[in-house]
Design a protein around this motif. Structure first.
Motif, PDB file in Angstrom:
ATOM      1  N   GLY A 104       0.834  -1.205   0.000  1.00 28.74           N
ATOM      2  CA  GLY A 104       0.000   0.000   0.000  1.00 28.74           C
ATOM      3  C   GLY A 104       0.866   1.251   0.000  1.00 28.74           C
ATOM      4  N   GLU A 105       1.917   1.241   0.809  1.00 29.35           N
ATOM      5  CA  GLU A 105       2.814   2.399   0.874  1.00 29.35           C
ATOM      6  C   GLU A 105       3.589   2.551  -0.436  1.00 29.35           C
ATOM      7  OE1 GLU A 105       2.789   4.629   3.070  1.00 29.35           O
ATOM      8  OE2 GLU A 105       4.581   5.783   2.513  1.00 29.35           O
ATOM      9  N   ALA A 108       1.356   4.002  -3.090  1.00 28.53           N
ATOM     10  CA  ALA A 108       1.080   5.415  -2.784  1.00 28.53           C
ATOM     11  C   ALA A 108       2.284   6.273  -3.192  1.00 28.53           C
ATOM     12  CB  ALA A 108       0.761   5.587  -1.294  1.00 28.53           C
ATOM     13  N   GLU A 206      -3.883   7.842  -2.548  1.00 25.54           N
ATOM     14  CA  GLU A 206      -4.742   7.186  -1.549  1.00 25.54           C
ATOM     15  C   GLU A 206      -5.620   6.118  -2.174  1.00 25.54           C
ATOM     16  OE1 GLU A 206      -4.879   6.621   1.727  1.00 25.54           O
ATOM     17  OE2 GLU A 206      -3.016   7.706   1.438  1.00 25.54           O
ATOM     18  N   ARG A 209      -3.500   3.087  -2.723  1.00 24.85           N
ATOM     19  CA  ARG A 209      -3.284   2.375  -1.459  1.00 24.85           C
ATOM     20  C   ARG A 209      -4.536   1.555  -1.089  1.00 24.85           C
ATOM     21  NH1 ARG A 209       0.067   4.190   2.711  1.00 24.85           N
ATOM     22  NH2 ARG A 209      -0.161   6.348   2.025  1.00 24.85           N
ATOM     23  N   GLN A 210      -5.704   2.202  -1.161  1.00 21.78           N
ATOM     24  CA  GLN A 210      -6.945   1.502  -0.803  1.00 21.78           C
ATOM     25  C   GLN A 210      -7.221   0.350  -1.776  1.00 21.78           C
ATOM     26  OE1 GLN A 210      -8.382   1.863   2.050  1.00 21.78           O
ATOM     27  NE2 GLN A 210      -6.912   3.490   2.496  1.00 21.78           N
ATOM     28  N   HIS A 213      -5.094  -2.533  -0.743  1.00 23.84           N
ATOM     29  CA  HIS A 213      -5.635  -3.137   0.484  1.00 23.84           C
ATOM     30  C   HIS A 213      -6.818  -4.043   0.144  1.00 23.84           C
ATOM     31  CE1 HIS A 213      -3.891  -0.007   3.547  1.00 23.84           C
ATOM     32  NE2 HIS A 213      -2.979  -0.600   2.824  1.00 23.84           N
TER      33      HIS A 213
END
Ligand SMILES: [Zn+2]
Length: 244
Positions: A104-105, A108, A206, A209-210, A213
């Motif tokens: 995720g990081e 991003a 963002e 990242r989402q 996830h």
């Protein structure tokens, strides 16, 4: 024996020119067999049998097993036969949780920062993956899918996270291969990779990242975290593969 890799391993070992190349062949073959679900969790990997299968000495096999243990592919305990690792449910969940955080990081950080070449490569992989899925070519589909995630790891602006991600991709791939539900033909989620690519291209950190996830949550939810019988015949597993 007319198996090219087996001859390679034996030749590399005989020549002594580079014991590592014989190790490497065994590492790659065992890793691939686990990823392709031909070696179930818990499968015993006796040194003598592997030595016969690959035509190399036990010391070469031992080195390969040590490397596979470092990669979390096999487990080794003192005075016991090595086995294909069977990660616990808790470890599997922890591995996915760690990958969600790290990947995720990474995405991003990468959003809006990938060059045209990388974006084009990702785009080609995404469409090849869809084609492979449509053609029911699961081996090719997994290869394209893994290439997408590995490219993200390689391009990570934070190199520490990039290296961690490479390791976590392998660990989650093994878990997926080991615990994929037998009735689920594929772990393919057709919308996820195209959506991720769009977020990366548009600089939507963002959302990227989402997206990762959600993608990894969905993959984890598809796993069946139970035990399987594990006493396959190593010789036939590798011979069958080599004949393809
Ligand atoms: Zn994916």
């Amino acid at each position: 024996m007319s198996r090219a890799w087996q001859e390679d391993a034996a030749a590399a070992s005989r020549a002594g020119r580079d014991r590592r190349s014989a190790d490497r062949i065994i590492v790659e073959q065992v890793r691939q067999a686990v990823l392709a679900q031909r070696l179930p969790p818990g499968t015993r990997l006796p040194e003598t049998t592997l030595g016969e299968v690959f035509g190399v000495s036990r010391s070469v096999v031992r080195k390969a097993l040590t490397r596979l243990a470092a990669e979390h592919v096999v487990s080794q305990r003192p005075n016991q036969v090595a086995r294909v690792r069977a990660p616990s449910v808790a470890e599997t969940r922890d591995t996915f949780a760690a990958r969600r955080l790290v990947e995720g990081e990474v995405v991003a950080l990468l959003a809006g920062r990938l060059d045209a070449e990388a974006l084009n490569t990702l785009e080609a992989r995404v469409s090849h993956e869809a084609e492979a899925y449509a053609a029911s070519d699961e081996t090719a589909r997994i290869e394209h899918s893994l290439a997408i995630h590995h490219l993200l790891a390689e391009r990570s602006p934070n190199r520490v996270l990039g290296t961690m991600l490479t390791d976590l991709i392998l660990r989650t791939s093994i878990v997926i291969a080991l615990y994929k539900h037998p009735r689920v033909a594929s772990c393919y989620l057709p919308d996820d990779h195209p959506a991720l690519l769009a977020h990366l291209r548009n600089g939507e950190a963002e959302a990227a990242r989402q997206g990762i996830h959600g993608h990894l949550h969905a993959l984890e939810e598809r796993l069946e975290l139970g035990s399987r019988d594990a006493s396959p015949d190593l010789m036939s597993i590798f011979a069958r593969h080599a004949a393809v």
